[in-house]
Design an enzyme around this catalytic site. Structure first.
Site, PDB file in Angstrom:
ATOM      1  N   ASP A  15      35.959  21.079  36.052  1.00 52.38           N
ATOM      2  CA  ASP A  15      34.672  20.796  36.679  1.00 52.38           C
ATOM      3  C   ASP A  15      33.906  22.121  36.797  1.00 52.38           C
ATOM      4  O   ASP A  15      34.492  23.201  36.694  1.00 52.38           O
ATOM      5  CB  ASP A  15      34.906  20.177  38.059  1.00 52.38           C
ATOM      6  CG  ASP A  15      33.630  19.930  38.828  1.00 52.38           C
ATOM      7  OD1 ASP A  15      32.718  19.287  38.288  1.00 52.38           O
ATOM      8  OD2 ASP A  15      33.545  20.431  39.968  1.00 52.38           O
ATOM      9  N   LEU A  16      32.595  22.049  37.039  1.00 54.19           N
ATOM     10  CA  LEU A  16      31.785  23.258  37.147  1.00 54.19           C
ATOM     11  C   LEU A  16      31.268  23.483  38.572  1.00 54.19           C
ATOM     12  O   LEU A  16      31.707  24.381  39.273  1.00 54.19           O
ATOM     13  CB  LEU A  16      30.613  23.183  36.158  1.00 54.19           C
ATOM     14  CG  LEU A  16      30.992  23.131  34.670  1.00 54.19           C
ATOM     15  CD1 LEU A  16      29.747  22.971  33.805  1.00 54.19           C
ATOM     16  CD2 LEU A  16      31.784  24.360  34.258  1.00 54.19           C
ATOM     17  N   ASP A  17      30.311  22.656  39.013  1.00 55.18           N
ATOM     18  CA  ASP A  17      29.697  22.843  40.327  1.00 55.18           C
ATOM     19  C   ASP A  17      30.723  22.724  41.446  1.00 55.18           C
ATOM     20  O   ASP A  17      31.489  21.755  41.514  1.00 55.18           O
ATOM     21  CB  ASP A  17      28.591  21.797  40.556  1.00 55.18           C
ATOM     22  CG  ASP A  17      27.413  21.980  39.616  1.00 55.18           C
ATOM     23  OD1 ASP A  17      27.146  23.121  39.204  1.00 55.18           O
ATOM     24  OD2 ASP A  17      26.752  20.961  39.306  1.00 55.18           O
ATOM     25  N   ASP A  63      37.003  20.201  42.336  1.00 57.14           N
ATOM     26  CA  ASP A  63      36.953  20.248  43.793  1.00 57.14           C
ATOM     27  C   ASP A  63      36.786  18.889  44.451  1.00 57.14           C
ATOM     28  O   ASP A  63      37.033  18.752  45.649  1.00 57.14           O
ATOM     29  CB  ASP A  63      35.782  21.136  44.245  1.00 57.14           C
ATOM     30  CG  ASP A  63      34.440  20.459  43.982  1.00 57.14           C
ATOM     31  OD1 ASP A  63      33.798  19.978  44.945  1.00 57.14           O
ATOM     32  OD2 ASP A  63      34.036  20.377  42.813  1.00 57.14           O
TER      33      ASP A  63
END
Length: 251
Positions: free
Chosen positions: A28-30, A198
């Protein structure tokens, strides 16, 4: 070839992660590699400055970033068909604001580009680069995100074999198809992929449902909200690297 750093041994909670199965990693990124809301807040402020200069009636009607965020959230309800495309939702919310204020709707395009450019100026977590170098030195890595960050514009594209975003793929997480697409991109089976993110639901549980192993990044010690647990939970990206670097920590 990225340099693979060494990580000192650490105490990691017992888990069911099978490192020997991992042939690829999806990330994941954000809020996994950087905090997203400071970025969005700053991008909304830059957007408001642009509107003040180019669409003053809209800037007067939507006079603060909270108002801009409110109409963006409203657009999410008005256009559920765009739930997979956060950029389109933002663009259409700007268009709606312009129309309501009597400004030219065509200004939505350049206004969005101003917002989007600022949205790419993220501030990575302190251990993000080291973690990405570690992962890329061991596995092929693919970004899987519901957001609209561009890993190349952010400056981390060299760590990734590919990047799959919901707005390009057409469906968002937790749909298993986006996870399966990432595995297919790398020529591996879902059970050979470790996903790290997250969000307990959109990342960890969704990856498990898709047949992957999942590590939940949980820096603020939230309670796990589902019956099926992740294969491992870590408090930081550094702890993730320690976990993967030393299988003995699993005992």
């Amino acid at each position: 070839m990225p340099v693979t750093p060494a990580f000192p041994a650490s105490t990691v909670p017992a888990c069911s992660l099978d490192i020997s199965r991992i042939r690829a990693v999806t990330l994941d990124l954000d809020d996994t590699l950087w905090p997203i809301w400071p970025t969005i807040t700053r991008a909304e402020a830059v957007l408001l400055q642009w509107l003040t200069a180019h669409a003053p009636a809209t800037a007067a009607l939507y006079s603060d970033t909270a108002a801009l965020r409110a109409i963006r959230n409203q657009m999410g309800s008005l256009r559920p068909d765009l739930r997979h495309d956060l950029g389109a939702l933002r663009r259409e919310s700007i268009r709606l604001a312009l129309t309501q204020a009597g400004d030219e709707a065509a200004l939505a395009e350049p206004a969005f580009e101003v917002f989007f450019a600022e949205r790419q100026r993220v501030e990575l977590f302190d251990d993000a680069h080291t973690t990405l170098a570690f992962l890329a030195g061991r596995y092929p890595v693919v970004a899987v995100s519901n957001g609209n960050a561009d890993v190349h514009r952010v400056g981390i594209g060299h760590y990734f074999q590919a990047s799959i975003s919901a707005h390009e793929f057409g469906v968002p997480k937790p749909d298993p198809r986006i996870f399966h697409a990432a595995a297919s991109t790398l020529g591996v089976e879902p059970h050979e992929v470790l996903h790290v993110g997250d969000d307990a639901t959109l990342d960890a549980l969704a990856a498990i449902t898709a047949g992957m192993q999942a590590v939940w990044l949980n820096p603020v010690c939230k309670d796990w909200p589902h019956d099926t647990p992740p294969h491992a939970t870590v408090a930081s990206l550094t702890e993730l690297c320690r976990l993967l670097d030393d299988p003995a920590t699993l005992r």
